[in-house]
Each structure stands twice: as structure tokens, then as C-alpha cells.
Design an enzyme around this catalytic site. Structure first.
Site, mmCIF file in Angstrom:
data_model
loop_
_atom_site.group_PDB
_atom_site.id
_atom_site.type_symbol
_atom_site.label_atom_id
_atom_site.label_comp_id
_atom_site.label_asym_id
_atom_site.label_seq_id
_atom_site.Cartn_x
_atom_site.Cartn_y
_atom_site.Cartn_z
ATOM 1 N N ASP A 31 25.133 36.990 40.704
ATOM 2 C CA ASP A 31 24.044 36.216 41.263
ATOM 3 C C ASP A 31 24.198 35.896 42.528
ATOM 4 O OD1 ASP A 31 26.163 34.698 41.007
ATOM 5 O OD2 ASP A 31 25.473 33.341 39.395
ATOM 6 N N TYR A 154 41.500 32.881 29.828
ATOM 7 C CA TYR A 154 41.621 33.697 30.885
ATOM 8 C C TYR A 154 42.897 34.444 30.844
ATOM 9 C CZ TYR A 154 41.935 34.824 35.924
ATOM 10 O OH TYR A 154 41.730 35.467 37.337
#
Length: 248
Positions: A31, A154
């Protein structure tokens, strides 16, 4: 060559390093169209491309990789750099948040790169005889080994990415494709991601005996070497790039 997450930080430095040595680069973003376009405009040489996909969307990934290969006339190097960390300390989030953040983190940091790799390998296998050796390079993390208590998904995803790279190094060697990973520690921000990540303060710098964090260009230099035809014997490696802040 295709670099995921190339609009910012390490990915941006990687794209610039490969372009500087004469490669054509497909700049992936999710984006950040403006940043990706500015990077393409700044790169030396011709034929660079900008491609977009949410790596959590398997169909979008396939279309993106095909678009990159069509724009470049094939693929010989893939750098799986894109990633995102979402804080979710186990004692501070609800069960629903825990599940959602694990799913989102794994989709972007592990399943997404796995899908990008599957799609890219199909193009690498189709390269004509005499093509340069193909390379897949994964950008993992020191957190895979040191632990990520505030964002455990993560750390787990990056550990999985390292393991995936080692498995694929064995699977793809007979096809002339080398696979390696790098495991950076903290990396300094630039103007493209200073507001995108937590600022690197003195406590981060103090973790290394060099008393600083890495520059994106230092990570890019290691990736550039791993992609070199002379680096085939590094296939399967996970290269620590943390300034001796975590030794194993």
C-alpha cells in the site's frame, strides 16, 4: 529480480543495490504506491517495474509474481523481504486478539513468502539454458533465535522462514537454485519508514558492542553477495547480521 516489501527500509536498499550492479528490479509493495514509484524513478538503468499485492492473499501473490516475471522477461533472484510485526504480549491481549494476530502475522511473514517462493520458482525453472544461477534469499530476523516476547508470532514466523529456506535449499539444489537467509537485528530507519516503525533509540544501539544499529545498506550488501553466482556454496545458510548483539 523481485524484492518484496521494496518501498521502505531494507527492501529499498536491496533494490537500489541490485540496480546499481545493472539488474532490473521488480519493486513489490502492498500500500505504498508513491514510495514504490519514487524508488523506481531513482534507480539507475531501465526496465524496472512496480508490482502490488497483499502477501496474505494467495491469488494476489500469484498474479503479482507473474506480472513481475512478465515485466522483467523472467525471474532469476527473489528476495523475500516483506514482513510486519504486530504487538501481542500473551498477558495483555484477549484470546480472540491472540488468534487474530497470530493468523495475520503468519500470513504476512511465513505463508506469504512461501507462496511468493512457490510462484517464483516456477519461473526460475522455466529459464532458458545458460541463464545466470537462480537465487532465493529470505530476510528473517535475530528474533527467531533471541525471542520476541512482545510479538511471539513474529519470532515464530521468522524461525519458520529460516527453516523453510533450509528445506528448500535441499529441494532446489538439483535444479540449480540456491536458497539462503539473513537474520538481521535492529536496522536504522530512513525517511521512508521513520514513522512506520518504532524509533531506534540508545537502548537498541547499546545491544551491540559497536553501539549502533545496522544501516539498511549493510543488510543489502550481504544479500547482494548471497545472490552472486560465486555464492552457491552458501545455500542453506542463515547469516546473522546483528553486530554481535546476539551470538549463537
Amino acid at each position: 529480480m523481485l524484492v518484496t516489501g521494496a518501498s521502505r527500509g531494507v527492501g529499498r536498499a536491496v533494490a537500489a543495490a541490485f540496480a546499481a550492479r545493472g539488474d532490473r528490479v521488480a519493486i513489490h509493495h502492498r500500500d505504498s504506491a508513491g514510495l514504490a514509484a519514487s524508488l523506481r524513478a531513482s534507480l539507475p538503468g531501465q526496465g524496472h517495474a512496480v508490482v502490488r499485492a497483499d502477501l496474505a492473499d494467495a491469488d494476489a501473490v500469484a498474479a503479482m509474481v507473474d506480472e513481475a516475471a512478465a515485466a522483467l522477461g523472467g525471474l532469476d533472484v527473489l528476495v523475500n523481504n516483506a514482513g510486519q510485526a504486530y504487538p501481542h504480549p500473551i498477558t495483555e491481549v484477549s484470546y480472540r486478539e491472540w488468534q487474530e494476530l497470530w493468523a495475520r502475522t503468519l500470513a504476512v511473514n511465513l505463508t506469504g513468502p512461501a507462496n511468493v517462493t512457490w510462484c517464483a520458482v516456477r519461473h526460475m525453472l522455466a529459464r532458458p539454458p545458460g541463464s545466470p544461477p537462480a537465487r532465493v534469499i529470505n530476510v528473517g530476523s535475530r528474533g527467531a533465535y533471541r525471542g520476541e516476547p512482545g510479538q511471539p508470532a513474529y519470532g515464530a514466523a521468522k524461525a519458520g522462514l529460516h527453516a523453510m529456506g533450509q528445506s528448500l535449499a535441499v529441494a532446489l539444489a538439483p535444479h540449480g537454485i540456491s536458497v539462503a537467509s539473513v537474520a538481521p537485528g535492529y536496522v536504522q530507519e530512513d525517511e521512508t519508514n521513520a514513522s512506520y516503525k518504532v524509533p531506534r533509540g540508545p537502548d537498541h544501539a547499546a545491544q551491540s558492542p559497536f553501539h549502533r544499529v545496522a544501516r539498511p545498506e549493510e543488510i543489502a550488501a550481504a544479500i547482494l553477495w548471497l545472490a552472486d553466482p560465486a555464492a552457491e556454496w552458501a545455500s542453506g545458510t542463515v547469516l546473522d547480521l546483528n553486530g554481535a548483539s546476539h551470538l549463537r
